[in-house]
Structure formats: C-alpha cells, structure tokens
Design a protein around this motif. Sequence first.
Motif, PDB file in Angstrom:
ATOM      1  N   GLY A 121      -6.256  19.848  10.725  1.00 33.55           N
ATOM      2  CA  GLY A 121      -5.294  20.906  10.953  1.00 33.55           C
ATOM      3  C   GLY A 121      -3.892  20.429  11.289  1.00 33.55           C
ATOM      4  N   GLU A 122      -3.687  19.117  11.400  1.00 36.69           N
ATOM      5  CA  GLU A 122      -2.371  18.586  11.763  1.00 36.69           C
ATOM      6  C   GLU A 122      -1.798  17.624  10.737  1.00 36.69           C
ATOM      7  OE1 GLU A 122      -2.121  16.977  15.715  1.00 36.69           O
ATOM      8  OE2 GLU A 122      -3.555  18.442  16.473  1.00 36.69           O
ATOM      9  N   LEU A 123      -2.599  16.628  10.344  1.00 35.81           N
ATOM     10  CA  LEU A 123      -2.091  15.534   9.526  1.00 35.81           C
ATOM     11  C   LEU A 123      -3.173  15.032   8.583  1.00 35.81           C
ATOM     12  CD1 LEU A 123       0.459  13.608   9.382  1.00 35.81           C
ATOM     13  CD2 LEU A 123      -0.820  12.093  10.866  1.00 35.81           C
ATOM     14  N   GLU A 124      -2.797  14.887   7.317  1.00 34.48           N
ATOM     15  CA  GLU A 124      -3.708  14.345   6.314  1.00 34.48           C
ATOM     16  C   GLU A 124      -3.011  13.164   5.646  1.00 34.48           C
ATOM     17  OE1 GLU A 124      -5.903  15.721   2.179  1.00 34.48           O
ATOM     18  OE2 GLU A 124      -4.521  17.075   3.180  1.00 34.48           O
ATOM     19  N   VAL A 125      -3.673  12.010   5.623  1.00 35.48           N
ATOM     20  CA  VAL A 125      -3.107  10.799   5.030  1.00 35.48           C
ATOM     21  C   VAL A 125      -4.070  10.279   3.969  1.00 35.48           C
ATOM     22  CG1 VAL A 125      -2.260   8.468   5.478  1.00 35.48           C
ATOM     23  CG2 VAL A 125      -2.001  10.233   7.229  1.00 35.48           C
ATOM     24  N   ARG A 126      -3.518   9.992   2.782  1.00 34.60           N
ATOM     25  CA  ARG A 126      -4.321   9.429   1.699  1.00 34.60           C
ATOM     26  C   ARG A 126      -3.536   8.327   1.015  1.00 34.60           C
ATOM     27  NH1 ARG A 126      -6.209  14.546  -1.784  1.00 34.60           N
ATOM     28  NH2 ARG A 126      -3.987  14.858  -1.694  1.00 34.60           N
ATOM     29  N   THR A 127      -4.242   7.357   0.478  1.00 40.33           N
ATOM     30  CA  THR A 127      -3.577   6.334  -0.327  1.00 40.33           C
ATOM     31  C   THR A 127      -3.310   6.913  -1.716  1.00 40.33           C
ATOM     32  OG1 THR A 127      -5.679   5.367  -1.002  1.00 40.33           O
ATOM     33  CG2 THR A 127      -4.606   4.418   0.929  1.00 40.33           C
ATOM     34  N   ILE A 128      -2.228   6.456  -2.319  1.00 42.42           N
ATOM     35  CA  ILE A 128      -1.874   6.829  -3.685  1.00 42.42           C
ATOM     36  C   ILE A 128      -1.583   5.548  -4.451  1.00 42.42           C
ATOM     37  CG2 ILE A 128      -1.001   9.121  -3.055  1.00 42.42           C
ATOM     38  CD1 ILE A 128       1.860   7.937  -3.295  1.00 42.42           C
ATOM     39  N   SER A 129      -1.423   5.669  -5.748  1.00 48.02           N
ATOM     40  CA  SER A 129      -1.149   4.485  -6.562  1.00 48.02           C
ATOM     41  C   SER A 129       0.327   4.110  -6.504  1.00 48.02           C
ATOM     42  CB  SER A 129      -1.555   4.747  -8.015  1.00 48.02           C
ATOM     43  OG  SER A 129      -0.661   5.675  -8.604  1.00 48.02           O
ATOM     44  N   ALA A 130       0.600   2.841  -6.769  1.00 46.09           N
ATOM     45  CA  ALA A 130       1.979   2.368  -6.859  1.00 46.09           C
ATOM     46  C   ALA A 130       2.702   3.120  -7.973  1.00 46.09           C
ATOM     47  CB  ALA A 130       2.007   0.868  -7.121  1.00 46.09           C
ATOM     48  N   ARG A 131       2.012   3.383  -9.029  1.00 48.04           N
ATOM     49  CA  ARG A 131       2.600   4.111 -10.164  1.00 48.04           C
ATOM     50  C   ARG A 131       3.061   5.506  -9.748  1.00 48.04           C
ATOM     51  NH1 ARG A 131      -0.057   4.865 -16.130  1.00 48.04           N
ATOM     52  NH2 ARG A 131       1.562   6.251 -16.909  1.00 48.04           N
ATOM     53  N   ASP A 132       2.229   6.221  -9.000  1.00 50.19           N
ATOM     54  CA  ASP A 132       2.609   7.564  -8.548  1.00 50.19           C
ATOM     55  C   ASP A 132       3.824   7.499  -7.616  1.00 50.19           C
ATOM     56  OD1 ASP A 132       0.594   8.739 -10.024  1.00 50.19           O
ATOM     57  OD2 ASP A 132      -0.762   8.961  -8.310  1.00 50.19           O
ATOM     58  N   PHE A 133       3.823   6.528  -6.702  1.00 52.20           N
ATOM     59  CA  PHE A 133       4.960   6.369  -5.794  1.00 52.20           C
ATOM     60  C   PHE A 133       6.231   6.067  -6.580  1.00 52.20           C
ATOM     61  CE2 PHE A 133       7.901   4.048  -3.157  1.00 52.20           C
ATOM     62  CZ  PHE A 133       7.891   4.740  -1.950  1.00 52.20           C
ATOM     63  N   GLN A 167       0.871  -1.177   0.000  1.00 53.83           N
ATOM     64  CA  GLN A 167       0.000   0.000   0.000  1.00 53.83           C
ATOM     65  C   GLN A 167       0.904   1.222   0.000  1.00 53.83           C
ATOM     66  OE1 GLN A 167      -2.577   0.643   3.430  1.00 53.83           O
ATOM     67  NE2 GLN A 167      -4.062   1.665   2.125  1.00 53.83           N
ATOM     68  N   TYR A 168       0.448   2.277  -0.668  1.00 54.65           N
ATOM     69  CA  TYR A 168       1.239   3.488  -0.823  1.00 54.65           C
ATOM     70  C   TYR A 168       0.455   4.664  -0.259  1.00 54.65           C
ATOM     71  CZ  TYR A 168       3.786   0.358  -3.804  1.00 54.65           C
ATOM     72  OH  TYR A 168       4.505  -0.711  -4.261  1.00 54.65           O
ATOM     73  N   LEU A 169       1.168   5.523   0.483  1.00 55.05           N
ATOM     74  CA  LEU A 169       0.517   6.630   1.175  1.00 55.05           C
ATOM     75  C   LEU A 169       1.190   7.957   0.868  1.00 55.05           C
ATOM     76  CD1 LEU A 169       0.339   5.074   4.760  1.00 55.05           C
ATOM     77  CD2 LEU A 169      -1.374   4.899   2.935  1.00 55.05           C
ATOM     78  N   TRP A 170       0.394   9.001   0.899  1.00 55.99           N
ATOM     79  CA  TRP A 170       0.874  10.376   0.899  1.00 55.99           C
ATOM     80  C   TRP A 170       0.483  10.944   2.252  1.00 55.99           C
ATOM     81  CZ3 TRP A 170      -2.446  14.834   0.788  1.00 55.99           C
ATOM     82  CH2 TRP A 170      -1.756  16.047   0.723  1.00 55.99           C
ATOM     83  N   ILE A 171       1.454  11.493   2.971  1.00 53.01           N
ATOM     84  CA  ILE A 171       1.216  12.074   4.284  1.00 53.01           C
ATOM     85  C   ILE A 171       1.559  13.551   4.209  1.00 53.01           C
ATOM     86  CG2 ILE A 171       1.800  12.018   6.736  1.00 53.01           C
ATOM     87  CD1 ILE A 171       2.723   9.084   6.255  1.00 53.01           C
ATOM     88  N   ASN A 172       0.590  14.393   4.507  1.00 52.46           N
ATOM     89  CA  ASN A 172       0.762  15.837   4.488  1.00 52.46           C
ATOM     90  C   ASN A 172       0.752  16.328   5.932  1.00 52.46           C
ATOM     91  OD1 ASN A 172       0.886  18.516   3.709  1.00 52.46           O
ATOM     92  ND2 ASN A 172      -1.271  18.639   3.172  1.00 52.46           N
ATOM     93  N   TYR A 173       1.899  16.861   6.369  1.00 54.18           N
ATOM     94  CA  TYR A 173       2.027  17.368   7.731  1.00 54.18           C
ATOM     95  C   TYR A 173       1.585  18.835   7.731  1.00 54.18           C
ATOM     96  CZ  TYR A 173       4.874  13.188   8.069  1.00 54.18           C
ATOM     97  OH  TYR A 173       5.324  11.892   8.014  1.00 54.18           O
ATOM     98  N   LEU A 174       0.343  19.071   8.075  1.00 57.36           N
ATOM     99  CA  LEU A 174      -0.217  20.418   8.037  1.00 57.36           C
ATOM    100  C   LEU A 174       0.368  21.299   9.126  1.00 57.36           C
ATOM    101  CD1 LEU A 174      -3.883  19.268   7.449  1.00 57.36           C
ATOM    102  CD2 LEU A 174      -2.312  20.192   5.739  1.00 57.36           C
ATOM    103  N   SER A 175       0.736  20.702  10.219  1.00 59.48           N
ATOM    104  CA  SER A 175       1.351  21.396  11.344  1.00 59.48           C
ATOM    105  C   SER A 175       2.690  20.720  11.614  1.00 59.48           C
ATOM    106  CB  SER A 175       0.440  21.314  12.577  1.00 59.48           C
ATOM    107  OG  SER A 175       1.062  21.894  13.695  1.00 59.48           O
TER     108      SER A 175
END
Length: 102
Positions: free
Chosen positions: A70-82, A2-10
């Motif tokens: 306001g702190e953390l956003e996590v979403r799955t992404i495709s293997a291709r994007d990773f 599984q592939y994730l994008w993690i955006n640290y908002l804070s």
Amino acid sequence: MQYLWINYLSHEEDDPTESYVELDENRLERRRMDFYDNGMGFAYGGFFGGEAVLSKVPYPDPVHTLNRVGELEVRTISARDFESLWGRMPERPTGFLEASFF
C-alpha cells in the motif's frame, strides 16, 4: 548496473508517483527519473547533471525488501527499458499537465 522501477503508491501531491533508477556497482543511484501526477518528469545524473539530489545511501540487496504494501512497490527492469525512457526525457521540463511519457 541494476535498474529499478519504483511506484509510490502512497505519496503527497508534490512527491513523485514513480521513479526509474540506475544503480552502480556500489548500489548507489547513478541516474534517476522522477515522474509526477501532473505530467512533469525530471532526470538527474548523466548529461542532465543534478547529481547532488541522487541518494547517497546504497540500495539494499535484494531491492524487494523495500516493498511496503500500500505504500511502495519496487521491481527490477531491463537496461533497455531504462535507456529507452532516458532517451525520451526532454532536456528541461516543458510544462505542467502535458501528456505522460508512457
């Protein structure tokens, strides 16, 4: 996998603003890329080495339970994007204040 994008908002100035993570079948980090406001990016795992910094704690399933308003956003992404981003990582960081990979 599984592939994730993690955006640290804070985040602190020296902390990454976003990470891209590949999880193995046990939900452990297999590879990770961290990106910073100053344009630096670091990759860990695979041919980059540095496995010691990968998390030893499994990620929850589903990963959206990690989201914090306001702190953390996590979403799955495709293997291709990773893999596309992984393939563009330099072997070593080339310096501060360079253009982003995005």
